[in-house]
Design an enzyme around this catalytic site. Sequence first.
Site, PDB file in Angstrom:
ATOM      1  N   CYS A   1      -7.350 -27.736   8.206  1.00 33.87           N
ATOM      2  CA  CYS A   1      -6.132 -27.015   8.573  1.00 33.87           C
ATOM      3  C   CYS A   1      -5.337 -27.799   9.622  1.00 33.87           C
ATOM      4  O   CYS A   1      -5.873 -28.681  10.316  1.00 33.87           O
ATOM      5  CB  CYS A   1      -6.462 -25.607   9.095  1.00 33.87           C
ATOM      6  SG  CYS A   1      -7.020 -25.521  10.805  1.00 33.87           S
TER       7      CYS A   1
ATOM      8  N   ASP B   1       0.847  -1.182   0.000  1.00 34.67           N
ATOM      9  CA  ASP B   1       0.000   0.000   0.000  1.00 34.67           C
ATOM     10  C   ASP B   1       0.889   1.240   0.000  1.00 34.67           C
ATOM     11  O   ASP B   1       2.101   1.156   0.175  1.00 34.67           O
ATOM     12  CB  ASP B   1      -0.970  -0.006   1.176  1.00 34.67           C
ATOM     13  CG  ASP B   1      -0.276  -0.039   2.527  1.00 34.67           C
ATOM     14  OD1 ASP B   1       0.934   0.226   2.590  1.00 34.67           O
ATOM     15  OD2 ASP B   1      -0.950  -0.330   3.528  1.00 34.67           O
TER      16      ASP B   1
ATOM     17  N   CYS C   1     -12.765 -29.182   9.169  1.00 38.79           N
ATOM     18  CA  CYS C   1     -11.721 -28.272   8.698  1.00 38.79           C
ATOM     19  C   CYS C   1     -10.425 -29.055   8.523  1.00 38.79           C
ATOM     20  O   CYS C   1     -10.027 -29.832   9.392  1.00 38.79           O
ATOM     21  CB  CYS C   1     -11.528 -27.127   9.691  1.00 38.79           C
ATOM     22  SG  CYS C   1     -10.191 -25.983   9.225  1.00 38.79           S
TER      23      CYS C   1
ATOM     24  N   ASP D   1      -7.967  -7.254   1.076  1.00 43.76           N
ATOM     25  CA  ASP D   1      -6.935  -7.441   2.094  1.00 43.76           C
ATOM     26  C   ASP D   1      -7.482  -6.962   3.423  1.00 43.76           C
ATOM     27  O   ASP D   1      -8.380  -6.119   3.467  1.00 43.76           O
ATOM     28  CB  ASP D   1      -5.665  -6.648   1.761  1.00 43.76           C
ATOM     29  CG  ASP D   1      -5.770  -5.204   2.240  1.00 43.76           C
ATOM     30  OD1 ASP D   1      -5.262  -4.897   3.337  1.00 43.76           O
ATOM     31  OD2 ASP D   1      -6.398  -4.378   1.538  1.00 43.76           O
TER      32      ASP D   1
ATOM     33  N   HIS E   1      -5.414 -21.339  11.534  1.00 41.32           N
ATOM     34  CA  HIS E   1      -6.808 -21.677  11.236  1.00 41.32           C
ATOM     35  C   HIS E   1      -7.516 -20.549  10.498  1.00 41.32           C
ATOM     36  O   HIS E   1      -8.191 -20.785   9.482  1.00 41.32           O
ATOM     37  CB  HIS E   1      -7.574 -22.009  12.517  1.00 41.32           C
ATOM     38  CG  HIS E   1      -9.045 -22.146  12.270  1.00 41.32           C
ATOM     39  ND1 HIS E   1      -9.616 -23.300  11.762  1.00 41.32           N
ATOM     40  CD2 HIS E   1     -10.063 -21.245  12.401  1.00 41.32           C
ATOM     41  CE1 HIS E   1     -10.916 -23.114  11.601  1.00 41.32           C
ATOM     42  NE2 HIS E   1     -11.221 -21.874  11.987  1.00 41.32           N
TER      43      HIS E   1
ATOM     44  N   CYS F   1      -6.880 -27.700  13.266  1.00 44.89           N
ATOM     45  CA  CYS F   1      -8.063 -28.524  13.517  1.00 44.89           C
ATOM     46  C   CYS F   1      -7.768 -30.015  13.417  1.00 44.89           C
ATOM     47  O   CYS F   1      -8.433 -30.832  14.064  1.00 44.89           O
ATOM     48  CB  CYS F   1      -9.173 -28.144  12.554  1.00 44.89           C
ATOM     49  SG  CYS F   1      -9.931 -26.539  12.918  1.00 44.89           S
TER      50      CYS F   1
END
Length: 381
Positions: free
Chosen positions: A306, A93, A304, A266, A335, A309
């Site tokens: 991930c 940015d 999930c 974002d 997560h 998890c």
Amino acid sequence: MAFEFTVAKECGRSRARLGRLQTTHGVVETPVFMPVGTQATVKTMTPHELADLGVEIILSNTYHLYLRPGREVVAEAGGLHGFMNWPRPILTDSGGFQVFSLGPLRTISEEGVKFRSHLDGSPHFISPEKSIQIQMDLGADIIMAFDECAPYPADWAYVKKSKDLTTRWAKRCREAHTREDQALFGIVQGGTYGDLRRESALELIDLDFPGYGIGGLSVGEPKELMYEVLEDLIPVMPRNKPRYLMGVGSPDCLIEGVLRGIDMFDCVWPTRLARHGMVITRRGNLPIRNLPYARDFSPIEEGCECYTCQNFSRAYIRHLIKANEILGLRLTTIHNLHFLTRLMQEIRAAIAADSLPEFAREFLSGFQVENKRNLALEVEN
């Protein structure tokens, strides 16, 4: 060509579309959510872990890197990619929003912004030209024009003046930018005023930027109002250029933004949420640090995939957070970033299958949000 955007498919029942961003450091499939690495790091995460999550592009912050460690240090390291060892695309940015956030510590003029560092109070000045030079030194694939982000609420006259200044600064940024391996995006401003938003967009379109950010939203206005601004603005935006809604990252806003034609998002939201003991689920945000989860030995979310998890319980994660263990913050961050990355993959698949309205309706009907009206529930079959 260092940068190219291609629209691969458009949804016939909304303004959503699939796209591909070709950059110097690889391809990004859109719509996409970009995790924020303010200080050249996504907090608690290594670049390798981000890649394993499927993250294709990250955002870093010009204002913070200018102050520390300094653009010269980053440039000497070979730019941000070499400095942080991230081989995939990066967006920086302009620093405009951070300077705006300094409030009484900054003074805005036609030339640029004088401000005092939030670190040590030292005086600094950033002009549109200096912002571009800093970003060229940082070496991101996509950089942003220096803009003024008007606060919410603000009266029409103030926002008009701010919008006009942003346009003049955008012209100066365009003239100052010389790196052919970077894409410079303009930023549409105009607050919540439809006429000013359309004016800003048309003025920037005349400058022919390769992409356009939509700034000055998600700064305190109701979500309903943000959606109305997007519905009014997007028809004015070029079809063949990416549209980037800045500072937005909650699941409901991602879906609502995609339905209205946004390609890029974002936000610090998922990582900041994680550091405060809050995790994202398909039913809403879960305050895992709270007492009810002390003996809950289920994963954050059943099904999930991930790492968190698959290996740890809510009770264990709560224990880590209450004990101020760094691992707790890492696990919640893993997560949350997995959740949003996977959500964007599901959104892209739904667009490809011509089923985005159904997907959005099903997701948002179960996700607890403050905003009761959403476009997904209004799209007809």
